[in-house]
Design a protein around this motif. Structure first.
Motif, short mmCIF file in Angstrom:
data_model
loop_
_atom_site.label_atom_id
_atom_site.label_comp_id
_atom_site.label_asym_id
_atom_site.label_seq_id
_atom_site.Cartn_x
_atom_site.Cartn_y
_atom_site.Cartn_z
N PHE A 166 0.36 -0.81 0.04
CA PHE A 166 -0.06 0.14 -0.11
C PHE A 166 1.01 0.81 -0.32
CE2 PHE A 166 -3.40 -3.46 1.75
CZ PHE A 166 -3.85 -3.35 0.30
N SER A 167 2.36 0.84 -0.73
CA SER A 167 2.93 2.45 -0.06
C SER A 167 2.66 3.37 -1.30
CB SER A 167 4.69 2.14 -0.39
OG SER A 167 4.52 1.38 -2.46
N PHE A 168 1.40 2.98 -2.34
CA PHE A 168 0.54 3.53 -3.57
C PHE A 168 0.01 5.50 -2.67
CE2 PHE A 168 -2.29 0.34 -3.11
CZ PHE A 168 -3.04 1.22 -3.09
N ALA A 169 -0.53 4.51 -1.45
CA ALA A 169 -1.41 5.20 -0.62
C ALA A 169 -0.59 6.58 -0.05
CB ALA A 169 -2.05 4.62 -0.02
N ASP A 170 0.34 6.29 0.16
CA ASP A 170 1.49 7.68 0.29
C ASP A 170 1.87 9.31 -0.82
OD1 ASP A 170 2.56 7.27 3.19
OD2 ASP A 170 4.00 6.25 2.53
N MET B 119 -0.86 8.76 -3.53
CA MET B 119 -1.92 9.09 -3.71
C MET B 119 -1.99 10.31 -2.32
SD MET B 119 -3.39 8.25 -5.87
CE MET B 119 -1.53 8.02 -7.12
N ALA B 120 -1.84 10.40 -1.10
CA ALA B 120 -2.46 11.05 -0.29
C ALA B 120 -1.76 12.68 -0.72
CB ALA B 120 -2.12 10.95 0.78
N LEU B 121 -0.26 12.55 -1.16
CA LEU B 121 0.49 12.95 -1.61
C LEU B 121 -0.28 14.25 -2.27
CD1 LEU B 121 3.08 15.22 -0.82
CD2 LEU B 121 4.02 13.80 -2.49
N LYS B 122 0.21 13.70 -3.76
CA LYS B 122 -1.06 14.30 -4.87
C LYS B 122 -1.98 15.13 -4.33
CE LYS B 122 -3.69 13.09 -9.38
NZ LYS B 122 -4.17 11.74 -9.92
N SER B 123 -3.33 14.48 -3.28
CA SER B 123 -4.62 14.94 -2.85
C SER B 123 -3.89 16.12 -2.80
CB SER B 123 -5.25 13.83 -2.41
OG SER B 123 -4.09 13.86 -1.31
N ALA B 124 -2.60 16.70 -1.76
CA ALA B 124 -2.48 17.97 -1.01
C ALA B 124 -2.24 18.79 -1.70
CB ALA B 124 -1.85 17.39 -0.02
N VAL B 125 -1.14 18.82 -3.20
CA VAL B 125 -1.05 19.04 -4.08
C VAL B 125 -1.82 19.68 -5.04
CG1 VAL B 125 -0.37 19.46 -6.02
CG2 VAL B 125 1.05 18.26 -4.24
N GLU B 126 -3.11 19.10 -5.36
CA GLU B 126 -4.34 19.10 -5.69
C GLU B 126 -5.78 20.64 -5.29
OE1 GLU B 126 -5.21 15.82 -8.84
OE2 GLU B 126 -5.87 14.99 -7.08
N LEU C 122 -2.42 11.15 7.58
CA LEU C 122 -1.65 10.17 6.94
C LEU C 122 -0.58 10.95 7.15
CD1 LEU C 122 -0.12 7.80 6.41
CD2 LEU C 122 -1.27 8.38 3.86
N LEU C 123 -0.79 11.98 6.33
CA LEU C 123 0.84 12.64 6.43
C LEU C 123 1.03 13.40 7.48
CD1 LEU C 123 -0.94 14.85 3.29
CD2 LEU C 123 0.66 12.97 2.54
N LEU D 283 1.70 16.34 -9.87
CA LEU D 283 0.95 15.96 -10.65
C LEU D 283 1.25 14.72 -12.05
CD1 LEU D 283 -0.50 19.79 -10.49
CD2 LEU D 283 -1.27 17.42 -9.00
N MET D 284 2.33 15.02 -12.32
CA MET D 284 2.28 14.42 -13.21
C MET D 284 2.91 13.13 -13.15
SD MET D 284 6.47 14.45 -15.54
CE MET D 284 6.99 13.10 -16.45
N GLU D 285 3.58 12.52 -12.28
CA GLU D 285 3.93 10.72 -12.47
C GLU D 285 3.10 10.58 -11.61
OE1 GLU D 285 7.24 9.79 -13.04
OE2 GLU D 285 8.34 11.27 -13.61
N ASN D 286 1.78 11.36 -10.82
CA ASN D 286 0.54 10.02 -10.48
C ASN D 286 -0.59 10.18 -10.98
OD1 ASN D 286 1.90 9.02 -7.42
ND2 ASN D 286 2.31 11.52 -7.45
N HIS D 287 -0.27 10.80 -12.93
CA HIS D 287 -1.55 10.71 -13.57
C HIS D 287 -1.44 9.06 -13.70
CE1 HIS D 287 -3.75 11.90 -16.84
NE2 HIS D 287 -4.10 12.91 -16.06
#
Length: 365
Positions: A31-35, A37-44, A85-86, A127-131
């Motif tokens: 579930f390391s992708f959760a970090d 995705m949480a980071l991406k949401s914070a940026v968005e 989490l963040l 945003l790019m790498e997690n698209h």
């Protein structure tokens, strides 16, 4: 209980603890992708920008009230769970007032890299790498092992440059991501490689794009005659800079002459044979006796414990996902292609960034 029985019991306990630890690690990696995705949401959601604009730590309600683009009131419960989490990952910090007031959230050294309007930001790269476009090739790794081939092409039916040229939305996402990392690395070059730049009279940036790196170098060292060299259609879009000449061409055919050549994150896009061709052309472009090539790239360290060393292995997999045969290299691998490219001597210089500088000197020097 005999000492032999006691020893066996101790071994059993240690084995059980190791197995439990192993299970926990697999769950965490699963579930390391959760970090991300949480980071991406914070940026968005621009959470770092919202806190920064207040100048002080603020409550979740204050953060939520500043989130734009919501058709309804933001879901504070969901926001709280993401922030929890963040905070645990030390991206943000939280303070619980002694008077029982609402928790106050603030920035850390990490979250300052999420600020959109900062000169030094990684927000566009996140945003790019997690698209989904960029994540999709990672799902093709096992297929690449079994069948060979290019992960990005397996995921999208074409290579990354082809997708960028035909899809304006993807092209902007991609260019914005690369531009922000280029600024970060350029700043590190200017601060960590002063002695290496100050003695150069003329410098050609091979694969320099629209001239961001070479323009900043010449701005800091006005005595340098700068050449920005890239494919003709790339340099046509480059703005005018004082002291910079834009030259269109192909690095596999010839490179403009200069006292020194710099290449930032160019060679990692190519396999060894192509890198050797590029290096041989660099060798022809610089003078005998005092020329040099400045390579800005990751040097993978198998046993490295530096702050960026673990990322070298991740970036090597990133090259599988997004390039067409590129890779990150160890010092031994760099030494091999440098020698075959005509550069028998080199030194590695650390700068305050993910890549290092490999300063290479030709055989006759």
């Amino acid at each position: 209980m005999s000492s032999q029985e006691s020893g066996r019991e101790k071994e059993t306990i240690e084995l059980d603890e190791a197995r439990l630890q192993g299970q926990a690690e697999i769950w965490r990696y699963m579930f390391s992708f959760a970090d991300s995705m949480a980071l991406k949401s914070a940026v968005e959601l621009r959470i770092a920008d919202i806190i920064h604009s207040h100048g002080v730590a603020i409550t979740l309600s204050q953060i939520a009230s500043c989130i734009n683009g919501s058709l309804t009131s933001p879901d504070i419960t969901t926001l709280a769970r993401i922030m929890r989490l963040l905070v645990r990952r030390k991206i943000f910090t939280v303070h619980h007032p002694s008077d029982g007031g609402d928790p106050l959230y603030d920035l850390t050294h990490s979250s300052r890299w999420l600020l959109h309007d900062s000169e030094q930001t990684l927000a566009p790269m996140i945003l790019m790498e997690n698209h989904p476009w960029l994540i999709a090739p990672w799902h093709c790794f096992s297929q690449c092992v079994k069948e060979c081939g290019i992960a990005f092409k397996k995921a999208h039916g074409r290579e990354i440059w082809d997708l960028a040229s035909g899809n304006p939305e993807f092209n902007k996402l991609f260019n914005d991501g690369l531009a922000c990392t280029s600024k970060v690395v350029t700043s590190a070059i200017l601060s960590g490689y002063k002695q290496g730049l100050s003695s150069i009279e003329s410098l050609v940036d091979v694969g320099g794009g629209i001239g961001g790196l070479i323009s900043e170098i010449v701005k800091a060292y006005p005595h340098i005659k700068g050449v920005n060299f890239d494919l003709p259609h790339v340099v046509l879009a480059a703005p005018a800079y004082n002291g910079i000449f834009h030259v269109g061409g192909d690095m596999f055919h010839a490179i403009p002459n200069a006292n020194a050549v710099i290449m930032k994150w160019v060679l990692h896009d190519w396999g060894d044979e192509d890198c050797i061709k590029i290096l041989r052309n660099c060798r022809k472009a610089i003078p005998r006796g005092n020329g040099k090539v400045i390579i800005v790239e990751v040097v993978v360290k198998a046993e490295g414990s530096g702050v960026f060393d673990d990322l070298g292995f991740i970036f090597d997999l990133l090259m599988i996902a997004h390039s067409s045969g590129g890779k990150e290299r160890t010092e031994v691998e760099w030494k091999k292609i440098l020698e075959e490219g005509g550069f028998s001597r080199y030194k590695i210089i650390d700068i305050p960034a993910l890549p290092s500088i490999i300063e290479a000197y030709p055989d006759d020097q």
